[in-house]
Design an enzyme around this catalytic site. Structure first.
Site, PDB file in Angstrom:
ATOM      1  N   ARG A  85       0.822  -1.236   0.000  1.00 42.78           N
ATOM      2  CA  ARG A  85       0.000   0.000   0.000  1.00 42.78           C
ATOM      3  C   ARG A  85       0.844   1.268   0.000  1.00 42.78           C
ATOM      4  NH1 ARG A  85      -2.993  -3.059   3.612  1.00 42.78           N
ATOM      5  NH2 ARG A  85      -4.758  -4.044   2.572  1.00 42.78           N
ATOM      6  N   LYS A  95       3.274  11.856 -11.058  1.00 45.81           N
ATOM      7  CA  LYS A  95       2.397  11.007 -11.878  1.00 45.81           C
ATOM      8  C   LYS A  95       3.146   9.710 -12.182  1.00 45.81           C
ATOM      9  CE  LYS A  95      -0.538  14.144 -14.475  1.00 45.81           C
ATOM     10  NZ  LYS A  95      -0.929  14.555 -15.838  1.00 45.81           N
ATOM     11  N   GLU A 144      10.441  19.228 -24.422  1.00 46.45           N
ATOM     12  CA  GLU A 144       9.729  19.495 -23.157  1.00 46.45           C
ATOM     13  C   GLU A 144      10.357  20.684 -22.427  1.00 46.45           C
ATOM     14  OE1 GLU A 144       6.958  17.988 -22.406  1.00 46.45           O
ATOM     15  OE2 GLU A 144       6.997  16.037 -23.397  1.00 46.45           O
ATOM     16  N   LYS A 174       7.923  23.340 -13.589  1.00 51.39           N
ATOM     17  CA  LYS A 174       6.974  22.250 -13.335  1.00 51.39           C
ATOM     18  C   LYS A 174       6.610  22.196 -11.855  1.00 51.39           C
ATOM     19  CE  LYS A 174       5.483  17.625 -14.303  1.00 51.39           C
ATOM     20  NZ  LYS A 174       5.638  16.368 -15.014  1.00 51.39           N
ATOM     21  N   GLU A 181      -4.209  18.080 -11.372  1.00 58.50           N
ATOM     22  CA  GLU A 181      -4.592  18.526 -12.725  1.00 58.50           C
ATOM     23  C   GLU A 181      -6.069  18.816 -12.890  1.00 58.50           C
ATOM     24  OE1 GLU A 181      -2.639  16.500 -16.054  1.00 58.50           O
ATOM     25  OE2 GLU A 181      -4.321  17.146 -17.316  1.00 58.50           O
ATOM     26  N   ARG A 190      -2.393  22.696 -14.151  1.00 62.51           N
ATOM     27  CA  ARG A 190      -1.454  21.644 -14.548  1.00 62.51           C
ATOM     28  C   ARG A 190      -1.706  21.186 -15.976  1.00 62.51           C
ATOM     29  NH1 ARG A 190       0.966  16.542 -10.967  1.00 62.51           N
ATOM     30  NH2 ARG A 190       2.336  15.824 -12.627  1.00 62.51           N
ATOM     31  N   ASN A 217       0.168  20.126 -20.762  1.00 58.94           N
ATOM     32  CA  ASN A 217      -0.186  19.287 -21.910  1.00 58.94           C
ATOM     33  C   ASN A 217      -0.169  20.070 -23.215  1.00 58.94           C
ATOM     34  OD1 ASN A 217      -0.580  17.070 -20.245  1.00 58.94           O
ATOM     35  ND2 ASN A 217      -2.688  17.667 -19.806  1.00 58.94           N
ATOM     36  N   HIS A 243       0.039  18.421 -26.538  1.00 61.55           N
ATOM     37  CA  HIS A 243      -0.109  16.988 -26.296  1.00 61.55           C
ATOM     38  C   HIS A 243      -1.369  16.376 -26.924  1.00 61.55           C
ATOM     39  CE1 HIS A 243       3.264  17.608 -23.710  1.00 61.55           C
ATOM     40  NE2 HIS A 243       3.260  16.378 -23.243  1.00 61.55           N
ATOM     41  N   HIS A 254      -0.527  13.115 -28.870  1.00 57.43           N
ATOM     42  CA  HIS A 254      -1.053  11.775 -28.571  1.00 57.43           C
ATOM     43  C   HIS A 254      -1.689  11.152 -29.811  1.00 57.43           C
ATOM     44  CE1 HIS A 254      -1.185  12.775 -23.999  1.00 57.43           C
ATOM     45  NE2 HIS A 254      -0.005  12.312 -24.394  1.00 57.43           N
ATOM     46  N   HIS A 306       7.999  10.358 -28.081  1.00 58.40           N
ATOM     47  CA  HIS A 306       7.022  11.242 -27.444  1.00 58.40           C
ATOM     48  C   HIS A 306       7.416  12.721 -27.602  1.00 58.40           C
ATOM     49  CE1 HIS A 306       4.087  12.677 -24.577  1.00 58.40           C
ATOM     50  NE2 HIS A 306       5.042  13.224 -23.848  1.00 58.40           N
TER      51      HIS A 306
HETATM   52  N1  LIG Z   1       4.971  10.823 -15.285  1.00 58.43           N
HETATM   53  C1  LIG Z   1       4.949  11.890 -16.050  1.00 58.43           C
HETATM   54  O1  LIG Z   1       4.586  12.995 -15.617  1.00 58.43           O
HETATM   55  C2  LIG Z   1       5.417  11.766 -17.472  1.00 58.43           C
HETATM   56  C3  LIG Z   1       5.643  12.926 -18.233  1.00 58.43           C
HETATM   57  C4  LIG Z   1       6.147  12.770 -19.523  1.00 58.43           C
HETATM   58  C5  LIG Z   1       6.395  11.506 -20.040  1.00 58.43           C
HETATM   59  N2  LIG Z   1       6.149  10.405 -19.273  1.00 58.43           N
HETATM   60  C6  LIG Z   1       6.415   9.052 -19.779  1.00 58.43           C
HETATM   61  O2  LIG Z   1       7.815   8.934 -19.986  1.00 58.43           O
HETATM   62  C7  LIG Z   1       8.035   7.890 -20.943  1.00 58.43           C
HETATM   63  C8  LIG Z   1       9.108   8.332 -21.900  1.00 58.43           C
HETATM   64  O3  LIG Z   1      10.294   8.562 -21.175  1.00 58.43           O
HETATM   65  P1  LIG Z   1      11.733   8.582 -21.884  1.00 58.43           P
HETATM   66  O4  LIG Z   1      11.657   9.428 -23.090  1.00 58.43           O
HETATM   67  O5  LIG Z   1      12.709   8.870 -20.849  1.00 58.43           O
HETATM   68  O6  LIG Z   1      11.841   7.093 -22.458  1.00 58.43           O
HETATM   69  P2  LIG Z   1      12.579   5.765 -21.932  1.00 58.43           P
HETATM   70  O7  LIG Z   1      12.497   5.612 -20.493  1.00 58.43           O
HETATM   71  O8  LIG Z   1      12.044   4.664 -22.789  1.00 58.43           O
HETATM   72  O9  LIG Z   1      14.094   6.049 -22.351  1.00 58.43           O
HETATM   73  C9  LIG Z   1      14.441   6.146 -23.717  1.00 58.43           C
HETATM   74  C10 LIG Z   1      15.564   5.189 -24.083  1.00 58.43           C
HETATM   75  O10 LIG Z   1      16.797   5.704 -23.575  1.00 58.43           O
HETATM   76  C11 LIG Z   1      17.492   4.711 -22.831  1.00 58.43           C
HETATM   77  N3  LIG Z   1      18.255   5.435 -21.825  1.00 58.43           N
HETATM   78  C12 LIG Z   1      17.818   5.972 -20.667  1.00 58.43           C
HETATM   79  N4  LIG Z   1      18.789   6.687 -20.073  1.00 58.43           N
HETATM   80  C13 LIG Z   1      19.884   6.581 -20.875  1.00 58.43           C
HETATM   81  C14 LIG Z   1      21.206   7.115 -20.818  1.00 58.43           C
HETATM   82  N5  LIG Z   1      21.580   7.944 -19.841  1.00 58.43           N
HETATM   83  N6  LIG Z   1      22.071   6.783 -21.803  1.00 58.43           N
HETATM   84  C15 LIG Z   1      21.678   5.997 -22.835  1.00 58.43           C
HETATM   85  N7  LIG Z   1      20.446   5.488 -22.954  1.00 58.43           N
HETATM   86  C16 LIG Z   1      19.561   5.772 -21.984  1.00 58.43           C
HETATM   87  C17 LIG Z   1      16.416   3.800 -22.321  1.00 58.43           C
HETATM   88  O11 LIG Z   1      16.923   2.519 -22.048  1.00 58.43           O
HETATM   89  C18 LIG Z   1      15.423   3.801 -23.490  1.00 58.43           C
HETATM   90  O12 LIG Z   1      15.824   2.862 -24.448  1.00 58.43           O
HETATM   91  C19 LIG Z   1       6.705   7.631 -21.601  1.00 58.43           C
HETATM   92  O13 LIG Z   1       6.202   6.394 -21.151  1.00 58.43           O
HETATM   93  C20 LIG Z   1       5.808   8.767 -21.109  1.00 58.43           C
HETATM   94  O14 LIG Z   1       4.462   8.384 -20.988  1.00 58.43           O
HETATM   95  C21 LIG Z   1       5.675  10.514 -18.006  1.00 58.43           C
END
Ligand SMILES: NC(=O)c1ccc[n+]([C@@H]2O[C@H](COP(=O)([O-])OP(=O)(O)OC[C@H]3O[C@@H](n4cnc5c(N)ncnc54)[C@H](O)[C@@H]3O)[C@@H](O)[C@H]2O)c1
Length: 371
Positions: free
Chosen positions: A124, A146, A188, A230, A240, A244, A248, A251, A255, A269
């Site tokens: 939990r 999030k 971003e 942020k 949100e 907040r 987006n 976005h 999406h 993304h």
């Molecule tokens: N929680 C939130 O508020 C929020 C906001 C925006 C996006 N997201 C989510 O984030 C995700 C995308 O995140 P991302 O773009 O970081 O993708 P990711 O986590 O898939 O990383 C991208 C790639 O880079 C590699 N990688 C990571 N760090 C590295 C490094 N230092 N050197 C070399 N390779 C590295 C990873 O293994 C992966 O293959 C999506 O699922 C999206 O929905 C969440």
């Protein structure tokens, strides 16, 4: 090691710090020790990051007297699903997790979202610390609490708000990140300027190439400014209901583009967000609420940095405005009724609107896919 900035996320008893600096990973054990209930952590990461950056983290945990275990996941968006969530929760239980154990999410947004959600539900809820290793995760996903996974009905449809105890954003780990991922994260960064800080947009216009090309001081500045922006928005509207949603910006379009490419690496993304922000400026300009000059300045900035401004062709992809609109209508945010768009009155002046004529949206999409 230089900690160059500390950003506080003010959420009452759940407040926490984001430390931004160069070389934090090597000191992570000492830096996180004050927030650990017990010197015992379980590190969740992916295979790519494990290879590149676990060797940097582990000695610092040992040096600080922190016992650790690790759970290593396959990299990529497909990992953010129920099956891997189950694997992580069971892995935590097999590692004898207790309420005083802290989970460490070491990786990009995929690891942060999935591991954060596992931390929210196992026993939990246990504490967790974010060590984001992509630019996108440092400026966006690791901040704000999030967490979640994708389902077959769409992205991020199951999750929880669970704030970390600490975020350690080390720009040194970005050295190993491919340029395409840096650019996606940069989208971003510039978004914060576009939604409500024209001065920060001007800073990006001047320093964006340095951020892209690896200047550590510029990266620290960009990450810290993004986290400050942020943090302010999250502190004012954690769940949100209002402001907040400005985060987006771009976005709704993004999406739809991602749904069309099946959330594959055909379009990252951040790339989709970049194109979506250009579309949001084009829509705002065509509705007469945004000066054409501002829309042009933003487009020129994106072109200079190397961000995409229209949906990319390749892999035989044919884009259609009608199918993008169909995706928008299925989007999570449309579920509560009228589609909401984040429009803009100019650089730094984003506004939320629920009364946008879908014919104008169709025209914007048509122009973009024909470009
Ligand atoms: N929680 C939130 O508020 C929020 C906001 C925006 C996006 N997201 C989510 O984030 C995700 C995308 O995140 P991302 O773009 O970081 O993708 P990711 O986590 O898939 O990383 C991208 C790639 O880079 C590699 N990688 C990571 N760090 C590295 C490094 N230092 N050197 C070399 N390779 C590295 C990873 O293994 C992966 O293959 C999506 O699922 C999206 O929905 C969440």
């Amino acid at each position: 090691m230089t900690t160059s900035a500390t950003v506080r996320v003010e959420l009452g008893a759940r407040s926490y710090d984001i430390l931004v600096g160069d070389g934090l990973l090597a000191e992570a054990g000492a830096l996180m020790a004050p927030v650990l209930a017990r010197p015992r952590v379980i590190v969740v990461t992916d295979e790519t990051v494990a290879k590149l950056h676990l060797p940097g983290l582990e000695p610092s945990l040992s040096k600080a007297g922190i016992a650790f275990r690790k759970i290593v996941l396959p990299p990529g968006e497909r990992t953010k699903d129920f099956a891997h969530l189950q694997g992580v929760v069971e892995g935590l239980l097999e590692a004898d997790v207790d309420r005083q154990t802290t989970l460490i999410a070491l990786g990009g947004g995929v690891v942060g979202d999935l591991a954060g959600f596992a931390a929210a539900i196992v026993l939990r809820g246990i504490d967790f610390v974010q060590i984001p290793t992509t630019l996108l995760a440092q400026v966006d996903s690791s901040v704000g609490g999030k967490t979640g996974i994708d389902t077959r009905h769409g992205k991020n449809l199951a999750g929880a708000i669970h704030q970390p105890k600490l975020v350690l954003a080390d720009v040194a780990v970005l050295e190993t990140l491919p340029r395409r991922e840096i650019l996606a994260g940069y989208a971003e960064v510039v978004k914060y300027g576009l939604i409500r800080d024209p001065q920060f947009f001007a800073w990006c216009d001047e320093n964006g190439l340095k951020v892209r090309d690896g200047d550590r001081a510029a990266r620290i500045e960009a990450v810290a400014a993004s986290c400050r922006a942020k943090a302010q928005i999250v502190a004012a509207d954690e769940r949100e209901w209002g402001e907040r949603a400005l985060l987006n910006f771009g976005h709704t379009f993004a999406h739809a583009l991602e749904a069309e490419t099946g959330y594959s690496d055909e379009l990252l993304h951040g790339e989709a967000v970049a194109i979506g922000m250009i579309m949001a400026f084009d829509l705002s300009r065509s509705l007469g609420i945004c000066p054409a000059d501002d829309a042009l300045r933003v487009r020129r900035h994106f072109e200079k940095i190397g961000l995409p401004t229209v949906p990319p062709l390749g892999r035989g992809r044919k884009w259609s405005a009608a199918s993008l609109i169909a995706h928008m209508r299925h989007d999570k945010k449309a579920r509560e009724g009228q589609l909401r768009f984040i429009l803009t009155r100019g650089i730094g002046q984003a506004v939320i609107r629920a009364d946008v004529d879908m014919r104008s949206v169709g025209d914007v999409l048509q122009r973009a896919v024909a470009a």
